[in-house]
Design a protein around this motif. Structure first.
Motif, PDB file in Angstrom:
ATOM      1  N   ILE A   1       0.843  -1.200   0.000  1.00  0.00           N
ATOM      2  CA  ILE A   1       0.000   0.000   0.000  1.00  0.00           C
ATOM      3  C   ILE A   1       0.874   1.244   0.000  1.00  0.00           C
ATOM      4  CG2 ILE A   1      -1.660   1.339   1.371  1.00  0.00           C
ATOM      5  CD1 ILE A   1      -2.650  -1.457   2.435  1.00  0.00           C
ATOM      6  N   ALA A   2       1.875   1.259   0.876  1.00  0.00           N
ATOM      7  CA  ALA A   2       2.764   2.421   0.948  1.00  0.00           C
ATOM      8  C   ALA A   2       3.556   2.593  -0.334  1.00  0.00           C
ATOM      9  CB  ALA A   2       3.711   2.263   2.144  1.00  0.00           C
ATOM     10  N   GLN A   3       3.984   1.494  -0.930  1.00  0.00           N
ATOM     11  CA  GLN A   3       4.803   1.576  -2.137  1.00  0.00           C
ATOM     12  C   GLN A   3       4.064   2.293  -3.267  1.00  0.00           C
ATOM     13  OE1 GLN A   3       7.945   0.441  -1.909  1.00  0.00           O
ATOM     14  NE2 GLN A   3       8.505   1.113  -3.958  1.00  0.00           N
ATOM     15  N   VAL A   4       2.761   2.105  -3.327  1.00  0.00           N
ATOM     16  CA  VAL A   4       1.964   2.803  -4.340  1.00  0.00           C
ATOM     17  C   VAL A   4       2.066   4.313  -4.161  1.00  0.00           C
ATOM     18  CG1 VAL A   4      -0.374   3.195  -5.209  1.00  0.00           C
ATOM     19  CG2 VAL A   4       0.375   0.876  -4.659  1.00  0.00           C
ATOM     20  N   THR A   5       2.109   4.767  -2.909  1.00  0.00           N
ATOM     21  CA  THR A   5       2.168   6.213  -2.651  1.00  0.00           C
ATOM     22  C   THR A   5       3.570   6.771  -2.844  1.00  0.00           C
ATOM     23  OG1 THR A   5       2.718   6.127  -0.254  1.00  0.00           O
ATOM     24  CG2 THR A   5       0.398   5.858  -0.885  1.00  0.00           C
ATOM     25  N   PHE A   6       4.588   5.909  -2.894  1.00  0.00           N
ATOM     26  CA  PHE A   6       5.965   6.386  -3.032  1.00  0.00           C
ATOM     27  C   PHE A   6       6.324   6.728  -4.473  1.00  0.00           C
ATOM     28  CE2 PHE A   6       7.331   3.553   0.801  1.00  0.00           C
ATOM     29  CZ  PHE A   6       6.704   4.431   1.654  1.00  0.00           C
ATOM     30  N   ARG A   7       5.566   6.245  -5.422  1.00  0.00           N
ATOM     31  CA  ARG A   7       5.863   6.483  -6.838  1.00  0.00           C
ATOM     32  C   ARG A   7       4.672   7.164  -7.509  1.00  0.00           C
ATOM     33  NH1 ARG A   7      10.468   3.699  -8.595  1.00  0.00           N
ATOM     34  NH2 ARG A   7      11.765   3.376  -6.743  1.00  0.00           N
ATOM     35  N   SER A   8       4.874   7.602  -8.722  1.00  0.00           N
ATOM     36  CA  SER A   8       3.818   8.331  -9.425  1.00  0.00           C
ATOM     37  C   SER A   8       3.101   7.432 -10.425  1.00  0.00           C
ATOM     38  CB  SER A   8       4.412   9.538 -10.164  1.00  0.00           C
ATOM     39  OG  SER A   8       5.198   9.099 -11.262  1.00  0.00           O
ATOM     40  N   ASP A   9       1.938   7.880 -10.851  1.00  0.00           N
ATOM     41  CA  ASP A   9       1.159   7.159 -11.855  1.00  0.00           C
ATOM     42  C   ASP A   9       1.960   6.998 -13.140  1.00  0.00           C
ATOM     43  OD1 ASP A   9      -1.489   6.171 -13.036  1.00  0.00           O
ATOM     44  OD2 ASP A   9      -1.051   7.889 -14.330  1.00  0.00           O
ATOM     45  N   ASN A  10       2.671   8.044 -13.537  1.00  0.00           N
ATOM     46  CA  ASN A  10       3.442   7.990 -14.778  1.00  0.00           C
ATOM     47  C   ASN A  10       4.519   6.911 -14.726  1.00  0.00           C
ATOM     48  OD1 ASN A  10       1.976  10.068 -15.855  1.00  0.00           O
ATOM     49  ND2 ASN A  10       3.495  11.652 -15.440  1.00  0.00           N
ATOM     50  N   VAL A  11       5.195   6.810 -13.588  1.00  0.00           N
ATOM     51  CA  VAL A  11       6.255   5.807 -13.457  1.00  0.00           C
ATOM     52  C   VAL A  11       5.674   4.405 -13.514  1.00  0.00           C
ATOM     53  CG1 VAL A  11       7.879   4.797 -11.811  1.00  0.00           C
ATOM     54  CG2 VAL A  11       7.945   7.244 -12.285  1.00  0.00           C
ATOM     55  N   PHE A  12       4.586   4.161 -12.813  1.00  0.00           N
ATOM     56  CA  PHE A  12       3.960   2.839 -12.855  1.00  0.00           C
ATOM     57  C   PHE A  12       3.511   2.510 -14.278  1.00  0.00           C
ATOM     58  CE2 PHE A  12       3.043   3.102  -8.143  1.00  0.00           C
ATOM     59  CZ  PHE A  12       3.782   1.978  -7.816  1.00  0.00           C
ATOM     60  N   THR A  13       2.884   3.464 -14.952  1.00  0.00           N
ATOM     61  CA  THR A  13       2.379   3.221 -16.302  1.00  0.00           C
ATOM     62  C   THR A  13       3.518   2.974 -17.280  1.00  0.00           C
ATOM     63  OG1 THR A  13       0.414   4.567 -15.876  1.00  0.00           O
ATOM     64  CG2 THR A  13       1.008   4.197 -18.181  1.00  0.00           C
ATOM     65  N   ASP A  14       4.551   3.821 -17.214  1.00  0.00           N
ATOM     66  CA  ASP A  14       5.670   3.671 -18.149  1.00  0.00           C
ATOM     67  C   ASP A  14       6.403   2.358 -17.934  1.00  0.00           C
ATOM     68  OD1 ASP A  14       5.047   6.124 -19.174  1.00  0.00           O
ATOM     69  OD2 ASP A  14       6.653   7.212 -18.157  1.00  0.00           O
ATOM     70  N   ARG A  15       6.530   1.941 -16.685  1.00  0.00           N
ATOM     71  CA  ARG A  15       7.305   0.741 -16.400  1.00  0.00           C
ATOM     72  C   ARG A  15       6.522  -0.543 -16.614  1.00  0.00           C
ATOM     73  NH1 ARG A  15      10.758  -0.508 -10.830  1.00  0.00           N
ATOM     74  NH2 ARG A  15      11.396  -2.625 -11.387  1.00  0.00           N
ATOM     75  N   PHE A  16       5.240  -0.539 -16.236  1.00  0.00           N
ATOM     76  CA  PHE A  16       4.474  -1.784 -16.228  1.00  0.00           C
ATOM     77  C   PHE A  16       3.318  -1.811 -17.219  1.00  0.00           C
ATOM     78  CE2 PHE A  16       6.029  -1.146 -11.815  1.00  0.00           C
ATOM     79  CZ  PHE A  16       6.934  -2.202 -11.782  1.00  0.00           C
ATOM     80  N   GLY A  17       2.778  -0.643 -17.550  1.00  0.00           N
ATOM     81  CA  GLY A  17       1.610  -0.614 -18.416  1.00  0.00           C
ATOM     82  C   GLY A  17       0.505  -1.513 -17.890  1.00  0.00           C
ATOM     83  N   ARG A  18      -0.091  -2.267 -18.802  1.00  0.00           N
ATOM     84  CA  ARG A  18      -1.130  -3.226 -18.417  1.00  0.00           C
ATOM     85  C   ARG A  18      -0.671  -4.662 -18.673  1.00  0.00           C
ATOM     86  NH1 ARG A  18      -5.942  -2.089 -17.321  1.00  0.00           N
ATOM     87  NH2 ARG A  18      -6.750  -3.944 -18.404  1.00  0.00           N
ATOM     88  N   ASP A  19       0.645  -4.866 -18.635  1.00  0.00           N
ATOM     89  CA  ASP A  19       1.195  -6.179 -18.954  1.00  0.00           C
ATOM     90  C   ASP A  19       0.911  -7.176 -17.842  1.00  0.00           C
ATOM     91  OD1 ASP A  19       2.212  -5.064 -21.229  1.00  0.00           O
ATOM     92  OD2 ASP A  19       4.242  -4.806 -20.436  1.00  0.00           O
ATOM     93  N   PHE A  20       0.595  -8.398 -18.282  1.00  0.00           N
ATOM     94  CA  PHE A  20       0.452  -9.483 -17.326  1.00  0.00           C
ATOM     95  C   PHE A  20       1.821 -10.088 -17.024  1.00  0.00           C
ATOM     96  CE2 PHE A  20      -4.026  -9.670 -18.754  1.00  0.00           C
ATOM     97  CZ  PHE A  20      -4.641  -9.709 -17.520  1.00  0.00           C
ATOM     98  N   SER A  21       1.915 -10.727 -15.883  1.00  0.00           N
ATOM     99  CA  SER A  21       3.147 -11.381 -15.458  1.00  0.00           C
ATOM    100  C   SER A  21       3.138 -12.832 -15.926  1.00  0.00           C
ATOM    101  CB  SER A  21       3.252 -11.337 -13.933  1.00  0.00           C
ATOM    102  OG  SER A  21       4.258 -12.186 -13.474  1.00  0.00           O
ATOM    103  N   GLY A  22       4.066 -13.208 -16.807  1.00  0.00           N
ATOM    104  CA  GLY A  22       4.173 -14.593 -17.243  1.00  0.00           C
ATOM    105  C   GLY A  22       2.984 -15.027 -18.069  1.00  0.00           C
ATOM    106  N   ARG A  23       2.836 -16.328 -18.179  1.00  0.00           N
ATOM    107  CA  ARG A  23       1.732 -16.881 -18.962  1.00  0.00           C
ATOM    108  C   ARG A  23       0.478 -17.043 -18.115  1.00  0.00           C
ATOM    109  NH1 ARG A  23       4.320 -22.156 -21.565  1.00  0.00           N
ATOM    110  NH2 ARG A  23       5.034 -22.329 -19.402  1.00  0.00           N
TER     111      ARG A  23
END
Length: 392
Positions: A239-261
């Motif tokens: 929960i805290a980790q979400v507040t430590f970073r910005s929406d842009n960083v999460f989106t740029d790094r992870f997008g909507r990608d699933f993990s693995g198969r």
């Protein structure tokens, strides 16, 4: 091979490698009073130092760490220190906080779990961990303990007190509580008083830990390996980790990608993880291995209780006690401690005719940018400390 079980606590315990820690114990003859009205005896602080104190004691700098930080502000990882220093880019020979020029001190806060007295420490009465018996502590309690350490180190007056996030709260309280014992202040990504939203984030995390059935009301230290409140602590950290970073960083790094198969070929499976979920899970498991659930609660509560105006009449009256040059630093993308709060610190001090400056880190990384993008404040901090060291 089965994964190694998560520890009951990631706290440093007596008998563990000491690393670069040193220890100072006080309240052996006279008990240490807390804001809550509770008193403690035999209080220890783990601390580290870099550089040499001048003969006149004028070059001492106190670094105050954030929520899950500790005394290891600079240095390598190794025995006793699972990670490298949390501000390695800023502290060291020739760096902005120059250990060739300054005597730098960083102490694990009261209530912490990396060598200072906290919930995982042995209670002086019976030797068992404090656990649920550990009292609520405040930022002011932490600062009073640091003041005891300053006396032990023969530091009558800090040249500067510097801190980010919760460390900035401590720095502010130093300037308000001990105005004659601090020559300058650097407050980064912090606030004068916690807002309702900041308290809300902290409260959700506390509930996650409290509702873990293995938390046992805070008395879990005798549980076998793998049976501690790791799930609750991991969720609180996510929960805290979400507040430590910005929406842009999460989106740029992870997008909507699933993990693995996808399991069983079904990409719509309920528990199929997105990459961002796996990232948060990693950080949750990481904190369990190096921190203590009770300390996480104690320090988080201290942050929520932070209010320099408490018991001082008003915010204006409290901040009027800050009569030293101040640098406030904000981060434009910080959603946890938005930049307006650091501008408020600057404005409150400047309104009293005291030298104050404001700098803003231009980074998409959110609250953690003060740890990631220190290069943007390196020159201002170097110049600010240089000016203070030359002043009488």
């Amino acid at each position: 091979m089965a994964p190694e079980p998560l520890p009951v606590t990631g706290a440093w315990r007596e008998g563990d490698p000491v690393g670069q820690r040193r220890f100072f114990t006080f309240a052996t003859d006279r008990r240490f009073a807390l804001d809550s009205g509770v008193t403690l005896s035999d209080v220890s602080l783990a601390y580290e130092t870099w550089g040499t104190l001048d003969a006149d004691g004028s070059n001492a700098v106190l670094l105050c760490h954030a929520w899950t930080g500790d005394s290891h502000a600079a240095g390598s990882a190794g025995r006793g220190h699972d990670e490298a220093g949390w501000w390695n880019a800023m502290v060291g020979p020739g760096l902005p906080i120059d250990t060739d020029r300054y005597f730098v001190v960083c102490a694990n806060v009261l209530g912490g779990c990396q060598g200072s007295t906290g919930p995982a420490s042995p209670h002086p009465d019976d030797g068992a961990a404090y656990g649920s018996r550990f009292p609520v502590v405040t930022i002011r309690d932490m600062v009073r303990a640091q003041a005891q350490l300053a006396g032990h180190l023969h530091v009558d007056r800090w040249m500067a007190v510097i801190g980010g996030s919760m460390g900035g709260m401590q720095a502010l309280e130093w300037a308000v509580m001990y105005p004659r014992r601090v020559r300058s202040l650097i407050a980064i990504a912090t606030c004068m008083q916690a807002t309702a939203q900041q308290i809300a984030w902290g409260g959700i995390g506390r509930q996650a830990i409290r509702l873990d059935p293995k938390f046992l009301g805070g008395d879990y230290y005798d549980s076998p390996e793998g049976e501690g409140p790791s799930t609750g602590l991991a969720i609180a950290r996510q929960i805290a980790q979400v507040t430590f970073r910005s929406d842009n960083v999460f989106t740029d790094r992870f997008g909507r990608d699933f993990s693995g198969r996808a399991e069983a070929g079904d990409i719509l499976g309920m528990w199929q993880q997105y990459e961002v979920e796996r990232y948060l899970e990693h950080h949750g498991n990481k904190i369990v291995r190096r921190f203590d659930a009770n300390s996480y609660l104690a320090i988080g509560k201290a942050m929520d209780l932070h209010d320099v105006a408490r018991g001082r009449g008003s915010l204006e009256r409290a901040m009027a006690r800050v009569q030293i040059p101040t640098m406030a630093v904000g981060i434009w993308s910080d959603m946890l401690y938005p930049a307006y709060q650091q501008r408020q610190i600057h404005d409150a001090i400047e309104a009293n005719g005291v030298p104050a400056e404001y700098h803003e880190i231009d980074s998409p990384h959110g609250h953690d940018a003060f740890l990631i993008n220190g290069d943007q404040i390196a020159a201002p901090i170097d110049r600010f400390l240089g000016d203070i060291s030359k002043s009488t």
